[in-house]
Design an enzyme around this catalytic site. Sequence first.
Site, PDB file in Angstrom:
ATOM      1  N   ARG A 179      56.783 -21.348  -1.616  1.00  0.00           N
ATOM      2  CA  ARG A 179      56.907 -20.019  -0.996  1.00  0.00           C
ATOM      3  C   ARG A 179      55.839 -19.814   0.082  1.00  0.00           C
ATOM      4  NH1 ARG A 179      59.376 -15.668  -3.443  1.00  0.00           N
ATOM      5  NH2 ARG A 179      57.643 -14.289  -2.963  1.00  0.00           N
ATOM      6  N   ARG A 210      49.358 -23.414   7.719  1.00  0.00           N
ATOM      7  CA  ARG A 210      49.503 -23.427   9.190  1.00  0.00           C
ATOM      8  C   ARG A 210      48.270 -24.023   9.868  1.00  0.00           C
ATOM      9  NH1 ARG A 210      51.016 -17.728   8.817  1.00  0.00           N
ATOM     10  NH2 ARG A 210      53.231 -17.652   8.262  1.00  0.00           N
ATOM     11  N   ARG A 269      56.871 -12.822 -16.862  1.00  0.00           N
ATOM     12  CA  ARG A 269      55.519 -12.285 -16.768  1.00  0.00           C
ATOM     13  C   ARG A 269      55.657 -10.804 -16.433  1.00  0.00           C
ATOM     14  NH1 ARG A 269      51.539 -14.964 -18.837  1.00  0.00           N
ATOM     15  NH2 ARG A 269      50.009 -14.451 -17.219  1.00  0.00           N
ATOM     16  N   ARG A 303      44.672  -9.710  -7.965  1.00  0.00           N
ATOM     17  CA  ARG A 303      44.459  -9.140  -6.636  1.00  0.00           C
ATOM     18  C   ARG A 303      44.195  -7.639  -6.748  1.00  0.00           C
ATOM     19  NH1 ARG A 303      50.683  -9.855  -4.248  1.00  0.00           N
ATOM     20  NH2 ARG A 303      51.710  -8.735  -5.928  1.00  0.00           N
ATOM     21  N   GLU A 324      45.346  -5.671 -10.221  1.00  0.00           N
ATOM     22  CA  GLU A 324      46.591  -6.193 -10.780  1.00  0.00           C
ATOM     23  C   GLU A 324      46.310  -7.329 -11.769  1.00  0.00           C
ATOM     24  OE1 GLU A 324      49.603  -6.571  -7.730  1.00  0.00           O
ATOM     25  OE2 GLU A 324      50.491  -8.272  -8.764  1.00  0.00           O
ATOM     26  N   TYR A 330      63.750 -15.206  -9.276  1.00  0.00           N
ATOM     27  CA  TYR A 330      62.787 -14.403  -8.539  1.00  0.00           C
ATOM     28  C   TYR A 330      63.330 -14.181  -7.133  1.00  0.00           C
ATOM     29  CZ  TYR A 330      58.525 -12.569  -6.641  1.00  0.00           C
ATOM     30  OH  TYR A 330      57.617 -11.756  -6.035  1.00  0.00           O
ATOM     31  N   ASP A 374      63.496 -12.117  -3.490  1.00  0.00           N
ATOM     32  CA  ASP A 374      62.906 -11.160  -2.562  1.00  0.00           C
ATOM     33  C   ASP A 374      63.954 -10.092  -2.249  1.00  0.00           C
ATOM     34  OD1 ASP A 374      60.410 -12.333  -2.389  1.00  0.00           O
ATOM     35  OD2 ASP A 374      61.013 -13.707  -0.798  1.00  0.00           O
TER      36      ASP A 374
HETATM   37  N1  UDP Z   1      49.351 -18.265  -5.071  1.00  0.00           N
HETATM   38  C1  UDP Z   1      48.091 -18.770  -5.232  1.00  0.00           C
HETATM   39  N2  UDP Z   1      47.041 -18.166  -4.587  1.00  0.00           N
HETATM   40  C2  UDP Z   1      47.209 -17.082  -3.815  1.00  0.00           C
HETATM   41  C3  UDP Z   1      48.506 -16.556  -3.642  1.00  0.00           C
HETATM   42  C4  UDP Z   1      49.552 -17.171  -4.293  1.00  0.00           C
HETATM   43  O1  UDP Z   1      47.881 -19.730  -5.958  1.00  0.00           O
HETATM   44  O2  UDP Z   1      46.205 -16.579  -3.268  1.00  0.00           O
HETATM   45  C5  UDP Z   1      50.447 -18.941  -5.787  1.00  0.00           C
HETATM   46  C6  UDP Z   1      50.800 -18.228  -7.091  1.00  0.00           C
HETATM   47  O3  UDP Z   1      51.161 -19.206  -8.054  1.00  0.00           O
HETATM   48  C7  UDP Z   1      51.995 -17.391  -6.709  1.00  0.00           C
HETATM   49  C8  UDP Z   1      52.681 -18.279  -5.680  1.00  0.00           C
HETATM   50  O4  UDP Z   1      51.617 -18.933  -5.005  1.00  0.00           O
HETATM   51  O5  UDP Z   1      52.818 -17.125  -7.810  1.00  0.00           O
HETATM   52  C9  UDP Z   1      53.583 -17.540  -4.729  1.00  0.00           C
HETATM   53  O6  UDP Z   1      52.833 -16.588  -4.037  1.00  0.00           O
HETATM   54  P1  UDP Z   1      53.451 -15.257  -3.453  1.00  0.00           P
HETATM   55  O7  UDP Z   1      52.442 -14.583  -2.630  1.00  0.00           O
HETATM   56  O8  UDP Z   1      54.769 -15.581  -2.877  1.00  0.00           O
HETATM   57  O9  UDP Z   1      53.609 -14.437  -4.803  1.00  0.00           O
HETATM   58  P2  UDP Z   1      54.302 -13.042  -5.068  1.00  0.00           P
HETATM   59  O10 UDP Z   1      54.826 -12.490  -3.782  1.00  0.00           O
HETATM   60  O11 UDP Z   1      55.370 -13.425  -5.995  1.00  0.00           O
HETATM   61  O12 UDP Z   1      53.261 -12.228  -5.696  1.00  0.00           O
END
Ligand code: UDP
Length: 371
Positions: A176, A180, A252, A282, A303, A351, A353
Amino acid sequence: MTSENNSIAIVGAGFSGAVIGRELAEAGYKIEIFEARDHIAGNCHTERDNETGVMVHKYGPHIFHTADQEVWEYINRYAEMMPYKNRVKAIYKGNVYSLPINLHTINQFFGKTLSPSEAKSWIESQADLSIENPKTFEEQALRFVGKDLYEAFFKGYTEKQWGLHPSELPASILKRLPVRFNYDDNYFNHPYQGMPKHGYTEIVTKILKHENITVHLSTPFDPSERENYKHTFWSGPLDAFFNYKHGRLGYRTLDFKRSTQDGDAQGNAVINYTEESIPYTRITEHKHFAPWEDHDKTVIYHEHSRSCEEDDIPYYPIRLAGEVEILETYEKAADSINDVTFVGRLGTYRYLDMDVTIREALDAAKKFLKN
Ligand code: UDP
């Protein structure tokens, strides 16, 4: 309860239920929507925080982004979308970094001033190129960013988020996130991105505003009630439809610890805490999701992620091997039921979006109308 044969039951008033309801209502069907919670919009629900006046995303941050032009046009029919780019920061061991991993992150983290091509070579020198076909989250990370960046930004966060070691999680979760080799710190790659000026609940309210649609809040729907309808669209949990007879699909859930203060708490909407020793994943500061508004006070949420128990709200489908097996049993059972269509994140245990949810809902409605 109505029993005319053009009446349709829809279970759940999130995006899936609302979009399908609207499409079918416009085609002349009578729509009854049953929502177990006391509000619409599902986990996208937004409301004004009483104390601060800030528009809060009650079930965690939702940023609308898509590459699907039709979906973008659809959402713009019901909302004034404001320009918004999600720019996330990470705090790790006392330093602030740019996310997703980009040239700035790489230069900050390694204390360098690399150009894009130098950074590419540098990351390749860090990456474990012996991993040819990464299957797990950990392999994917080691293969594409190497051990140091993996341990700083992914390992701890992922353990907190999923309650599992990254070697037990599929590579698809990490896919996901982009990496870059320029200074683009937009969290998403999609060409369309924005925030609804008045929140997501207002969008869903407008979608549902049709003379053929009736919404019943705080009204769970028993699958046996479907005999009163021509067809049922179920966006509730797939396993709940079958009364969990083949076991529970794992999720979860999230806990949000709310606090308020004057002014600005962290200067950004989302800051990830990637160390495992910090209990939350976060902190979100919701007034920064609406930079066009002005508020003296601010509300933030710490969170926390944990395993979803019976009475909790499900968020993230876990989809490990064990769950996939149970899922297949439910999917087979679902396929054999002709008068119900299972839709959305909970109904299909994926999951999704928001944009994909809307796309699939439009397609499900179209398919139903064609048949
Ligand atoms: N992830 C991570 N560090 C970060 C952000 C995301 O390891 O700082 C991993 C984490 O396992 C997460 C996944 O990348 O579930 C996908 O991130 P995304 O931001 O897409 O998560 P969401 O939008 O589902 O909160």
